[in-house]
Design an enzyme around this catalytic site. Structure first.
Site, PDB file in Angstrom:
ATOM      1  N   TYR A   1      18.671 -37.209  41.304  1.00  0.00           N
ATOM      2  CA  TYR A   1      19.082 -36.627  42.583  1.00  0.00           C
ATOM      3  C   TYR A   1      18.230 -37.144  43.750  1.00  0.00           C
ATOM      4  O   TYR A   1      18.664 -37.143  44.887  1.00  0.00           O
ATOM      5  CB  TYR A   1      18.928 -35.104  42.540  1.00  0.00           C
ATOM      6  CG  TYR A   1      20.036 -34.346  41.850  1.00  0.00           C
ATOM      7  CD1 TYR A   1      21.138 -34.985  41.305  1.00  0.00           C
ATOM      8  CD2 TYR A   1      19.969 -32.960  41.739  1.00  0.00           C
ATOM      9  CE1 TYR A   1      22.144 -34.272  40.681  1.00  0.00           C
ATOM     10  CE2 TYR A   1      20.967 -32.237  41.119  1.00  0.00           C
ATOM     11  CZ  TYR A   1      22.060 -32.889  40.580  1.00  0.00           C
ATOM     12  OH  TYR A   1      23.050 -32.180  39.972  1.00  0.00           O
TER      13      TYR A   1
ATOM     14  N   ASP B   1      19.844 -28.214  36.963  1.00  0.00           N
ATOM     15  CA  ASP B   1      18.961 -29.291  37.388  1.00  0.00           C
ATOM     16  C   ASP B   1      19.689 -30.595  37.075  1.00  0.00           C
ATOM     17  O   ASP B   1      20.759 -30.601  36.456  1.00  0.00           O
ATOM     18  CB  ASP B   1      17.626 -29.212  36.640  1.00  0.00           C
ATOM     19  CG  ASP B   1      16.556 -30.097  37.256  1.00  0.00           C
ATOM     20  OD1 ASP B   1      16.714 -30.497  38.423  1.00  0.00           O
ATOM     21  OD2 ASP B   1      15.560 -30.403  36.575  1.00  0.00           O
ATOM     22  N   SER B   2      19.064 -31.720  37.460  1.00  0.00           N
ATOM     23  CA  SER B   2      19.692 -33.011  37.195  1.00  0.00           C
ATOM     24  C   SER B   2      19.473 -33.472  35.758  1.00  0.00           C
ATOM     25  O   SER B   2      20.033 -34.487  35.343  1.00  0.00           O
ATOM     26  CB  SER B   2      19.131 -34.067  38.157  1.00  0.00           C
ATOM     27  OG  SER B   2      17.729 -34.171  38.008  1.00  0.00           O
TER      28      SER B   2
ATOM     29  N   CYS C   1      16.179 -27.039  40.466  1.00  0.00           N
ATOM     30  CA  CYS C   1      15.987 -28.372  41.027  1.00  0.00           C
ATOM     31  C   CYS C   1      15.390 -28.289  42.429  1.00  0.00           C
ATOM     32  O   CYS C   1      16.002 -27.734  43.343  1.00  0.00           O
ATOM     33  CB  CYS C   1      17.332 -29.092  41.065  1.00  0.00           C
ATOM     34  SG  CYS C   1      17.287 -30.641  41.968  1.00  0.00           S
TER      35      CYS C   1
ATOM     36  N   CYS D   1       8.775 -31.112  41.545  1.00  0.00           N
ATOM     37  CA  CYS D   1      10.006 -31.500  40.849  1.00  0.00           C
ATOM     38  C   CYS D   1       9.857 -30.971  39.441  1.00  0.00           C
ATOM     39  O   CYS D   1       8.797 -31.124  38.828  1.00  0.00           O
ATOM     40  CB  CYS D   1      10.174 -33.020  40.838  1.00  0.00           C
ATOM     41  SG  CYS D   1      11.534 -33.597  39.791  1.00  0.00           S
TER      42      CYS D   1
END
Length: 270
Positions: A42, A10-11, A73, A183
């Protein structure tokens, strides 16, 4: 292959909401978690940028010999999964596509989606849900500030609370039956969201996403058959902040910081 690790990315800390559930369901698996905090967020990036970033992370996982990659993500799942899905020889689990199919099977009249701008602009949730169930009306709402609120731990900030309430009020006007937190950072905001609406209206896709992964790995006979396992964490910048912010979902004791290089993220590890 069974004893090879599962890669999760994931970010930032958001994907730990998926990771923590996987660890509970499959505690004896080997895991590699990659937090790409260098490229955070992102949600405001183009598809081309996200393909380049995700390809680099997938290459990193390939070098690590993973048996599966979990796209925790939502943004990359929505925008680049179709581009990358046939380029690697490990299993790939995209959260949006799997979650949307589950949602389509529920008896909802109207579903709301809170997500990043990139996910909303792709209409991935709406398209995937209506591919399986055309009767569900889907309302998508971009929440561009929410990732930063989580990553910077701004939960007690009045401006943050006002922004969250404003976005929620806008969505509730659609009379939705369920609001999907599209998210992986957004479940961190449930304590705030539930002050303004019944907590039962919110859905965290990580819950059934982790179940799906467990069942699929079992069906494909890819579960770890060794009692020896480890969990590794890699962060592309500011690993101390990542460790601090992670505590809500999973206590990360030590994260290795990789100085970001688009061609090889293994060049320098602190």
């Amino acid at each position: 292959m069974n004893n090879s690790p599962i890669g999760v990315f994931d970010s930032g800390v958001g994907g730990l909401s998926v990771f923590s559930r996987l660890v509970k369901l499959l505690p004896e698996e080997n895991y590699i978690y990659y937090a790409d905090t260098f490229n955070l967020p992102y949600g405001n990036k183009t598809k081309e940028e996200l393909v380049k970033i995700s390809s680099s992370i997938f290459d990193f996982f390939q070098e690590k010999g993973v048996k599966a990659v979990v796209m925790a993500c939502n943004t990359t799942s929505a925008t680049v999964y179709e581009v990358l899905k046939s380029k690697y020889n490990f299993e790939i689990y995209p959260i949006v596509q799997i979650a949307a199919k589950y949602i389509a099977g529920q008896e909802y009249r109207k579903a709301g989606i809170f997500a990043t701008a990139a996910t909303v602009n792709s209409h991935a949730y709406k398209n995937e849900i209506q591919k399986y169930n055309k009767n569900i009306l889907v309302y998508e709402e971009a929440c561009p500030q929410w990732v930063s609120i989580v990553e910077k731990s701004l939960f007690n900030d009045n401006e943050s609370k006002e922004n969250i309430k404003m976005q929620l009020d806008k969505m509730l006007k659609n009379d939705v039956d369920k609001i999907i937190l599209g998210c992986t950072h957004y479940p961190y905001l449930l304590n705030i969201l539930s002050k303004y609406a019944d907590e039962g209206i919110f859905m965290d896709p990580a819950e059934f996403f982790a179940d799906y992964i467990k069942n699929d790995l079992s069906k494909k006979k890819l579960l770890n058959d060794s009692k020896i396992y480890k969990r590794e964490f890699y962060v592309s910048s500011n690993h101390k902040q990542f460790e601090k912010a992670s505590s809500l979902f999973y206590k990360v004791e030590q994260a290795k910081e990789i100085k970001y290089n688009q061609k090889s993220m293994q060049d320098t590890i602190i």
